[in-house]
Design a protein around this motif. Structure first.
Motif, PDB file in Angstrom:
ATOM      1  N   ASN A 267      21.914 -24.750  29.112  1.00 41.17           N
ATOM      2  CA  ASN A 267      21.942 -23.693  30.127  1.00 41.17           C
ATOM      3  C   ASN A 267      23.051 -22.674  29.844  1.00 41.17           C
ATOM      4  OD1 ASN A 267      20.340 -22.849  32.270  1.00 41.17           O
ATOM      5  ND2 ASN A 267      21.763 -23.611  33.823  1.00 41.17           N
ATOM      6  N   GLN A 268      23.256 -22.376  28.547  1.00 44.50           N
ATOM      7  CA  GLN A 268      24.315 -21.444  28.142  1.00 44.50           C
ATOM      8  C   GLN A 268      23.729 -20.263  27.381  1.00 44.50           C
ATOM      9  OE1 GLN A 268      27.068 -23.715  25.778  1.00 44.50           O
ATOM     10  NE2 GLN A 268      27.870 -24.822  27.551  1.00 44.50           N
ATOM     11  N   HIS A 269      22.496 -19.917  27.684  1.00 40.34           N
ATOM     12  CA  HIS A 269      21.796 -18.912  26.877  1.00 40.34           C
ATOM     13  C   HIS A 269      21.864 -17.511  27.453  1.00 40.34           C
ATOM     14  CE1 HIS A 269      19.251 -20.500  29.979  1.00 40.34           C
ATOM     15  NE2 HIS A 269      18.464 -19.450  29.905  1.00 40.34           N
ATOM     16  N   MET A 270      22.225 -17.377  28.750  1.00 43.30           N
ATOM     17  CA  MET A 270      22.150 -16.047  29.355  1.00 43.30           C
ATOM     18  C   MET A 270      23.335 -15.180  28.921  1.00 43.30           C
ATOM     19  SD  MET A 270      19.293 -15.840  30.905  1.00 43.30           S
ATOM     20  CE  MET A 270      19.403 -14.356  31.899  1.00 43.30           C
ATOM     21  N   PRO A 271      23.039 -13.899  28.649  1.00 42.00           N
ATOM     22  CA  PRO A 271      24.118 -13.005  28.210  1.00 42.00           C
ATOM     23  C   PRO A 271      24.997 -12.537  29.377  1.00 42.00           C
ATOM     24  CG  PRO A 271      21.952 -11.920  28.033  1.00 42.00           C
ATOM     25  CD  PRO A 271      21.710 -13.275  28.586  1.00 42.00           C
ATOM     26  N   HIS A 272      26.188 -12.063  29.013  1.00 37.98           N
ATOM     27  CA  HIS A 272      27.058 -11.412  30.005  1.00 37.98           C
ATOM     28  C   HIS A 272      26.263 -10.327  30.718  1.00 37.98           C
ATOM     29  CE1 HIS A 272      30.811 -13.355  29.195  1.00 37.98           C
ATOM     30  NE2 HIS A 272      30.777 -13.050  27.899  1.00 37.98           N
ATOM     31  N   GLY A 273      26.584 -10.101  31.966  1.00 37.60           N
ATOM     32  CA  GLY A 273      25.914  -9.025  32.692  1.00 37.60           C
ATOM     33  C   GLY A 273      24.598  -9.457  33.303  1.00 37.60           C
ATOM     34  N   SER A 274      24.354 -10.774  33.387  1.00 41.81           N
ATOM     35  CA  SER A 274      23.078 -11.205  33.971  1.00 41.81           C
ATOM     36  C   SER A 274      23.276 -12.014  35.256  1.00 41.81           C
ATOM     37  CB  SER A 274      22.269 -12.018  32.962  1.00 41.81           C
ATOM     38  OG  SER A 274      22.981 -13.151  32.525  1.00 41.81           O
ATOM     39  N   ARG A 275      24.516 -12.071  35.727  1.00 43.01           N
ATOM     40  CA  ARG A 275      24.787 -12.931  36.882  1.00 43.01           C
ATOM     41  C   ARG A 275      24.059 -12.470  38.139  1.00 43.01           C
ATOM     42  NH1 ARG A 275      28.557 -14.051  40.924  1.00 43.01           N
ATOM     43  NH2 ARG A 275      28.664 -16.312  41.246  1.00 43.01           N
ATOM     44  N   HIS A 276      23.806 -11.139  38.223  1.00 43.80           N
ATOM     45  CA  HIS A 276      23.112 -10.624  39.415  1.00 43.80           C
ATOM     46  C   HIS A 276      21.709 -11.228  39.577  1.00 43.80           C
ATOM     47  CE1 HIS A 276      21.688  -8.168  36.061  1.00 43.80           C
ATOM     48  NE2 HIS A 276      20.652  -7.825  36.799  1.00 43.80           N
ATOM     49  N   LEU A 277      21.178 -11.819  38.502  1.00 43.50           N
ATOM     50  CA  LEU A 277      19.830 -12.397  38.582  1.00 43.50           C
ATOM     51  C   LEU A 277      19.824 -13.808  39.194  1.00 43.50           C
ATOM     52  CD1 LEU A 277      18.518 -11.327  35.044  1.00 43.50           C
ATOM     53  CD2 LEU A 277      17.954 -10.275  37.244  1.00 43.50           C
ATOM     54  N   GLU A 299      25.817 -22.996  38.292  1.00 45.14           N
ATOM     55  CA  GLU A 299      25.361 -21.723  37.717  1.00 45.14           C
ATOM     56  C   GLU A 299      25.214 -21.838  36.203  1.00 45.14           C
ATOM     57  OE1 GLU A 299      27.551 -18.205  38.607  1.00 45.14           O
ATOM     58  OE2 GLU A 299      27.632 -18.655  40.746  1.00 45.14           O
ATOM     59  N   PRO A 300      24.231 -21.124  35.635  1.00 45.15           N
ATOM     60  CA  PRO A 300      24.169 -21.024  34.170  1.00 45.15           C
ATOM     61  C   PRO A 300      25.486 -20.438  33.628  1.00 45.15           C
ATOM     62  CG  PRO A 300      22.178 -20.114  35.172  1.00 45.15           C
ATOM     63  CD  PRO A 300      23.138 -20.395  36.286  1.00 45.15           C
ATOM     64  N   ILE A 301      25.826 -20.819  32.403  1.00 46.88           N
ATOM     65  CA  ILE A 301      27.086 -20.347  31.800  1.00 46.88           C
ATOM     66  C   ILE A 301      26.781 -19.127  30.929  1.00 46.88           C
ATOM     67  CG2 ILE A 301      28.938 -20.987  30.200  1.00 46.88           C
ATOM     68  CD1 ILE A 301      28.220 -23.952  31.270  1.00 46.88           C
ATOM     69  N   LEU A 302      27.553 -18.078  31.135  1.00 48.26           N
ATOM     70  CA  LEU A 302      27.241 -16.799  30.480  1.00 48.26           C
ATOM     71  C   LEU A 302      27.994 -16.592  29.168  1.00 48.26           C
ATOM     72  CD1 LEU A 302      27.307 -14.383  33.546  1.00 48.26           C
ATOM     73  CD2 LEU A 302      25.316 -15.300  32.364  1.00 48.26           C
ATOM     74  N   GLY A 303      27.347 -15.839  28.280  1.00 47.69           N
ATOM     75  CA  GLY A 303      28.049 -15.263  27.136  1.00 47.69           C
ATOM     76  C   GLY A 303      28.419 -16.214  26.027  1.00 47.69           C
ATOM     77  N   ARG A 304      27.754 -17.388  25.956  1.00 44.29           N
ATOM     78  CA  ARG A 304      28.108 -18.342  24.900  1.00 44.29           C
ATOM     79  C   ARG A 304      27.279 -18.140  23.642  1.00 44.29           C
ATOM     80  NH1 ARG A 304      30.509 -23.135  26.981  1.00 44.29           N
ATOM     81  NH2 ARG A 304      32.212 -22.385  28.256  1.00 44.29           N
ATOM     82  N   LEU A 305      26.194 -17.351  23.781  1.00 40.65           N
ATOM     83  CA  LEU A 305      25.245 -17.265  22.668  1.00 40.65           C
ATOM     84  C   LEU A 305      25.427 -15.975  21.884  1.00 40.65           C
ATOM     85  CD1 LEU A 305      22.732 -18.530  21.272  1.00 40.65           C
ATOM     86  CD2 LEU A 305      21.327 -17.298  22.927  1.00 40.65           C
ATOM     87  N   ASN A 306      25.547 -16.139  20.565  1.00 42.32           N
ATOM     88  CA  ASN A 306      25.629 -14.990  19.667  1.00 42.32           C
ATOM     89  C   ASN A 306      24.590 -15.109  18.573  1.00 42.32           C
ATOM     90  OD1 ASN A 306      27.566 -12.900  20.087  1.00 42.32           O
ATOM     91  ND2 ASN A 306      29.120 -14.521  20.038  1.00 42.32           N
ATOM     92  N   PRO A 307      23.732 -14.129  18.349  1.00 41.59           N
ATOM     93  CA  PRO A 307      23.625 -12.903  19.128  1.00 41.59           C
ATOM     94  C   PRO A 307      22.958 -13.202  20.468  1.00 41.59           C
ATOM     95  CG  PRO A 307      21.810 -13.051  17.572  1.00 41.59           C
ATOM     96  CD  PRO A 307      22.675 -14.247  17.330  1.00 41.59           C
TER      97      PRO A 307
END
Ligand SMILES: *[C@@H]1O[C@H](CO)[C@@H](O)[C@H](O)[C@H]1NC(C)=O
Ligand SMILES: *[C@@H]1O[C@H](CO)[C@@H](O)[C@H](O)[C@H]1NC(C)=O
Ligand SMILES: *[C@@H]1O[C@H](CO)[C@@H](O)[C@H](O)[C@H]1NC(C)=O
Length: 401
Positions: A267-277, A299-307
């Motif tokens: 559950n660490q796939h969502m990018p930064h800037g997606s918390r509003h969803l 909550e899902p964890i943001l910004g761990r995935l690159n790209p």
């Protein structure tokens, strides 16, 4: 059914002795369910092996086996069946033979398969669409959209939209004798996600003059944002669709990079800037108490995935994650959910969200339901559960379309 399928089936029966998943007590035909589940596990194991030694991509073995089950467009005494194209997209068309004094209803059907597998030509789905055409006197359009990994997001979506756009033209509806006020879009599993997305698009876009009367979503997938909802936790190692398998297949619609499914598992796939969803898919808000049990919301964890993948923010992959204003124009809705299904709560949350904005929803919950059962109505892998789901869906259409 070919010789290969038979051999495969027998091998699976033997191996079923060795692979054992404890199954819930209320499951009907437990022996058959275990066998099918063992077949999926063995295929999954072999697919992983073949990929590791560099012979085949993960999805190819599944795809090869499923293709053995594809049917030809064979007309019968009640329905004319033909494979044609709408806007260059292959469709299987079912036209009832019985003369009708009035215009006909129509159903556009979107098959499942995690965006990378399947076809409306599968024996069970052919049976389903044939029976829908006959019982309702309806024109049915099964869409064979292009699949990942070869065609990535949003190709599958756009193919279905293209077919719907073509079909909803006045001249095409008239050609097939279809009543423009009686068109439904239906989909199962990943096809349910595409159907839900297309329904949102059509109902909210003034470009579409002819709207939908109904949408029918059978154990739909409806979001890719939060992968730790209670049904993911309870069915992580569940029957037919374990979490790892579902994620590995579906991710091929976006990329072949294994980092995405690995991040999704955590559950660490969502990018930064997606918390509003998050609030739009918050199970702690939208699930009925009965299904929350003792689960704790995280909550899902943001910004761990690159790209990072911007598609993960796209509502076409998460039709559950749109504002109320985009939901309130939706048509009469049928949702069927299954108790022992990884993505059960996607459907349950959509029921709540639609009801909250006043959309009329009929909801059937199969207490002994398993994901994918609708595709298991034709031999050798036929389940009574599949037939019960088919009958519920067709009955609803008969009463509401
Ligand atoms: C066609 O419809 C009739 C009447 O409902 C039914 O008895 C018959 O089995 C149907 N044929 C097929 C091939 O489904
Ligand atoms: C999710 O819902 C719970 C309970 O309604 C609430 O406490 C939490 O803040 C919500 N979180 C988000 C991200 O919406
Ligand atoms: C929902 O509405 C808010 C404010 O009205 C807007 O900022 C946001 O972009 C919308 N979100 C989606 C997913 O449409």
């Amino acid at each position: 059914m070919g010789y290969k399928t038979l051999c495969f089936g027998l091998t699976c029966i033997l191996l079923a002795y060795y692979i054992y998943t404890p199954i819930p007590e209320n499951i009907e035909e437990p022996w058959k369910v275990r066998t099918i589940d063992a077949a999926i596990k063995i295929t999954s194991f072999m697919a992983t092996l073949l990929e590791k030694i560099g012979l085949k991509r993960f999805d190819e073995l599944f795809s090869t086996i499923m293709k053995l089950d594809y049917t030809q467009p064979i007309s019968d005494e009640n329905v004319t069946v033909m494979d044609i194209t709408f806007n260059d997209i292959p469709v299987r068309l079912y036209l009832p033979k019985r003369k009708s004094a009035s215009q006909r209803p129509a159903v556009i059907f979107v098959h499942g398969g995690a965006f990378v597998l399947g076809s409306c030509k599968l024996a069970a789905l052919d049976l389903l669409n044939r029976q829908t055409a006959k019982n309702l006197g309806a024109v049915v359009v099964g869409v064979d959209y292009r699949l990942g990994h070869q065609y990535q997001f949003p190709v599958a979506h756009e193919d279905v939209i293209s077919v719907v756009k073509f079909f909803l033209q006045d001249k095409i509806l008239a050609k097939y004798g279809v009543d423009p006020t009686r068109v439904c879009i239906s989909g199962e599993s990943a096809g349910g996600l595409i159907a839900a997305t297309v329904a949102q698009l059509i109902q909210n876009d003034p470009e579409f003059k002819n709207k939908l009367k109904a949408q029918a979503l059978i154990y739909p997938s409806l979001q890719v944002i939060d992968i730790t909802i209670p049904s993911h936790r309870e069915n992580e190692h569940g029957l037919f669709l374990p979490k790892k398998l579902g994620i590995e297949l579906a991710c091929l619609y976006l990329t072949q990079d294994k980092a995405l499914p690995q991040a999704m598992m955590k559950n660490q796939h969502m990018p930064h800037g997606s918390r509003h969803l998050f609030k739009l898919v918050n199970w702690s808000t939208f699930l009925p108490e009965k299904y929350k049990k003792n689960h704790i919301y995280t909550e899902p964890i943001l910004g761990r995935l690159n790209p990072s993948y911007s598609a993960l923010l796209d509502s076409r992959l998460s039709p559950l994650a749109v504002n109320d204003s985009q939901l309130q124009n939706l048509p009469l809705t049928y949702i069927l959910t299954c108790q022992y299904d990884l993505i059960r709560d996607d459907g349950l949350m959509y029921v709540s969200r639609l009801q909250n904005v006043g959309v009329k929803v009929s909801h059937d919950h199969m207490e002994d339901g398993l994901h994918g059962a609708l595709s298991l109505m034709a031999s050798p892998f036929n389940l009574q559960l599949g037939i019960r789901i088919k009958d519920k869906y067709i009955n609803w259409l008969e009463e509401n379309l």
